[in-house]
Design a protein around this motif. Structure first.
Motif, mmCIF file in Angstrom:
data_model
loop_
_atom_site.group_PDB
_atom_site.id
_atom_site.type_symbol
_atom_site.label_atom_id
_atom_site.label_comp_id
_atom_site.label_asym_id
_atom_site.label_seq_id
_atom_site.Cartn_x
_atom_site.Cartn_y
_atom_site.Cartn_z
ATOM 1 N N THR A 304 11.366 19.408 2.281
ATOM 2 C CA THR A 304 11.309 20.083 0.989
ATOM 3 C C THR A 304 11.551 19.126 -0.159
ATOM 4 N N THR A 305 12.506 18.210 0.030
ATOM 5 C CA THR A 305 12.786 17.179 -0.970
ATOM 6 C C THR A 305 12.721 15.815 -0.302
ATOM 7 N N TRP A 306 12.283 14.811 -1.049
ATOM 8 C CA TRP A 306 12.144 13.449 -0.509
ATOM 9 C C TRP A 306 12.893 12.478 -1.417
ATOM 10 N N LEU A 307 13.480 11.464 -0.794
ATOM 11 C CA LEU A 307 13.946 10.304 -1.549
ATOM 12 C C LEU A 307 12.808 9.292 -1.573
ATOM 13 N N VAL A 308 12.377 8.900 -2.767
ATOM 14 C CA VAL A 308 11.168 8.098 -2.927
ATOM 15 C C VAL A 308 11.502 6.796 -3.650
ATOM 16 N N GLY A 309 10.973 5.683 -3.139
ATOM 17 C CA GLY A 309 11.146 4.418 -3.846
ATOM 18 C C GLY A 309 11.064 3.230 -2.921
ATOM 19 N N SER A 310 11.442 2.085 -3.438
ATOM 20 C CA SER A 310 11.577 0.894 -2.616
ATOM 21 C C SER A 310 12.783 1.067 -1.700
ATOM 22 N N ALA A 311 12.935 0.159 -0.742
ATOM 23 C CA ALA A 311 14.107 0.222 0.131
ATOM 24 C C ALA A 311 15.398 0.110 -0.681
ATOM 25 N N ASP A 312 15.394 -0.708 -1.718
ATOM 26 C CA ASP A 312 16.584 -0.821 -2.571
ATOM 27 C C ASP A 312 16.877 0.490 -3.296
ATOM 28 N N ASP A 313 15.821 1.136 -3.812
ATOM 29 C CA ASP A 313 15.999 2.417 -4.501
ATOM 30 C C ASP A 313 16.638 3.451 -3.577
ATOM 31 N N VAL A 314 16.048 3.599 -2.399
ATOM 32 C CA VAL A 314 16.504 4.643 -1.473
ATOM 33 C C VAL A 314 17.876 4.296 -0.906
ATOM 34 N N ALA A 315 18.115 3.029 -0.627
ATOM 35 C CA ALA A 315 19.443 2.627 -0.144
ATOM 36 C C ALA A 315 20.509 2.948 -1.175
ATOM 37 N N ALA A 316 20.217 2.659 -2.451
ATOM 38 C CA ALA A 316 21.184 2.955 -3.517
ATOM 39 C C ALA A 316 21.460 4.452 -3.585
ATOM 40 N N ALA A 317 20.399 5.270 -3.444
ATOM 41 C CA ALA A 317 20.576 6.725 -3.478
ATOM 42 C C ALA A 317 21.419 7.198 -2.296
ATOM 43 N N LEU A 318 21.142 6.675 -1.106
ATOM 44 C CA LEU A 318 21.896 7.095 0.072
ATOM 45 C C LEU A 318 23.346 6.628 0.016
ATOM 46 N N ARG A 319 23.587 5.462 -0.576
ATOM 47 C CA ARG A 319 24.966 5.001 -0.708
ATOM 48 C C ARG A 319 25.768 5.927 -1.623
ATOM 49 N N LYS A 320 25.104 6.532 -2.602
ATOM 50 C CA LYS A 320 25.807 7.477 -3.465
ATOM 51 C C LYS A 320 26.235 8.716 -2.676
ATOM 52 N N TYR A 321 25.377 9.154 -1.744
ATOM 53 C CA TYR A 321 25.790 10.238 -0.854
ATOM 54 C C TYR A 321 26.960 9.772 0.012
ATOM 55 N N GLY A 322 26.909 8.521 0.453
ATOM 56 C CA GLY A 322 27.992 7.986 1.251
ATOM 57 C C GLY A 322 29.323 8.015 0.519
ATOM 58 N N LYS A 323 29.286 7.734 -0.778
ATOM 59 C CA LYS A 323 30.522 7.751 -1.554
ATOM 60 C C LYS A 323 31.107 9.153 -1.679
ATOM 61 N N LEU A 324 30.267 10.165 -1.492
ATOM 62 C CA LEU A 324 30.759 11.544 -1.512
ATOM 63 C C LEU A 324 31.413 11.930 -0.197
ATOM 64 N N GLY A 325 31.143 11.145 0.862
ATOM 65 C CA GLY A 325 31.707 11.462 2.172
ATOM 66 C C GLY A 325 30.683 11.665 3.263
ATOM 67 N N ILE A 326 29.405 11.433 2.978
ATOM 68 C CA ILE A 326 28.363 11.536 4.005
ATOM 69 C C ILE A 326 28.431 10.297 4.899
ATOM 70 N N THR A 327 28.572 10.515 6.208
ATOM 71 C CA THR A 327 28.641 9.394 7.153
ATOM 72 C C THR A 327 27.574 9.469 8.235
ATOM 73 N N HIS A 328 26.779 10.530 8.240
ATOM 74 C CA HIS A 328 25.702 10.694 9.226
ATOM 75 C C HIS A 328 24.403 10.938 8.465
ATOM 76 N N PHE A 329 23.372 10.167 8.779
ATOM 77 C CA PHE A 329 22.081 10.289 8.097
ATOM 78 C C PHE A 329 20.989 10.498 9.142
ATOM 79 N N VAL A 330 20.217 11.571 8.971
ATOM 80 C CA VAL A 330 19.066 11.844 9.833
ATOM 81 C C VAL A 330 17.832 11.784 8.934
#
Length: 363
Positions: A304-330
């Motif tokens: 339904t929703t996508w993270l879109v960008g270069s690997a740096d863009d998407v990594a930065a976005a996922l790290r922000k989720y990590g800072k919230l407490g996300i430790t598992h990514f599928v």
């Protein structure tokens, strides 16, 4: 803590899942084995294996994949009602022992074609009550002997699972993932799950839910280890930000033309799915690079929703989720074989770096 990074294996006999244009092999052992081994070779810890009536039996596929891989962890989606607790506890403990602790379990309570496999004994409105009882009983069967239990939905008498899960003598068992955004679902997760999976909501929505589930766990006097959190989302990565957005818009345009318009009515009724669909009213791109347009044209669930960008863009976005407490990514994108390599090679190393600044230029 190093994040757990998993891919997705669609597990369907029909080609074209989420726009994958691969034509041959769907539903075969070789097709799924190739995806599992490729994931293993390109840095992934394992993969979620999709489930639903009319698809290959997920647990059977996971068993075959565990036998053909070395480190691959199958995250097996299962449904209470399709499984009885003692039957599942035994099957899962056996596979966990045979694979030396590689089994992960995703417990699904969303609506399915229940009548087709004979699940006619429960009011769908009470399915989360049943799931809670299912999880409570499975946990007991994995850790106790001679279990007698008479609940509202399930019961066993003098039941002992043998073998036990791998490492059971140290209190270990297959990790239990769970999803759902309704109040009933969150109470189950807060009390009995090991990992709560979220779909691709913006950061503020995920933060709100983590806070609520953490407080709910405390109010319910949770007896297990603290609840952990995971994100299930599509990641469309290209060499440059501009190329990624060009390809994302092209894929959505194809969806809009009717190539991927089939959308399960049960999903539309689900609270979590509706939360994603409502995001389009907030904008086409949220946070740095969360693309909401796919949900307008048939993208469902993790599509339904996508993270879109270069690997740096998407990594930065996922790290922000990590800072919230996300430790598992599928994560996933299609074509599955091509993207498990691309995303594995370009993204995973960035996510495993302790604290590396990435660009998040968005669009």
């Amino acid at each position: 803590m190093s994040p757990e990074l998993l891919w997705y294996i669609p597990n369907t006999v029909e080609p074209g899942h989420r726009g994958d244009d691969t034509r041959a092999g769907w539903g075969s052992l070789n097709f799924s084995t190739d995806l599992a081994r490729t994931a293993e070779d390109h840095g992934w810890g394992g993969a979620l294996i999709g489930t639903g009536w009319g698809r290959p039996d997920t647990f059977t596929v996971a068993t075959a994949l565990a036998a053909r891989t070395t480190t691959f962890q199958p995250l097996v989606a299962i449904r209470p009602g399709y499984w009885q607790p003692a039957h599942f506890a035994s099957a899962a403990a056996t596979l966990d022992q045979l694979s030396q602790g590689r089994l992960l379990v995703n417990v699904v309570s969303g609506l399915d074609n229940l009548g087709a496999y004979g699940d006619l004994q429960v009011d769908p409105a009470r399915r989360y009550d049943r799931t809670k009882e299912f999880l409570q009983l499975v946990r007991r069967l994995w850790s106790e002997e001679n279990v007698t239990f008479r609940g509202e939905f399930f019961g066993v008498e003098d039941s002992t699972v043998s073998p036990r899960p791998y490492g059971a003598e140290n209190g270990r068992h297959p990790r239990l993932y769970f999803g759902g955004a309704s109040a009933a679902a969150e109470r189950v997760s807060a009390a009995e799950a090991d990992v709560q999976l979220f779909w691709g909501e913006p950061l503020d929505g995920v933060a709100e839910r983590i806070d609520r589930l953490t407080a709910l766990s405390e109010s319910l006097d949770r007896v297990h280890a603290p609840l952990e959190f995971g994100l299930r989302i599509t990641t469309l990565i290209r060499d440059t930000t501009e190329e990624a957005w060009r390809d994302a818009e092209a894929k959505v345009a194809k969806m809009a033309d009717g190539a991927d318009q089939q959308f399960d009515r049960n999903r539309r009724r689900a609270v979590g799915q509706q939360r994603l669909l409502d995001l389009t009213e907030r904008g086409e791109v949220l946070d740095s690079c969360l693309y909401t347009a796919p949900g307008r044209f048939g993208g469902g669930g993790a599509g339904t929703t996508w993270l879109v960008g270069s690997a740096d863009d998407v990594a930065a976005a996922l790290r922000k989720y990590g800072k919230l407490g996300i430790t598992h990514f599928v994560l996933s994108d299609t074509p599955y074989k091509q993207e498990v390599i691309r995303v594995g090679d370009q993204l995973l190393g960035k996510l495993r770096e302790p604290s590396v600044a990435g660009s998040s230029t968005g669009r």
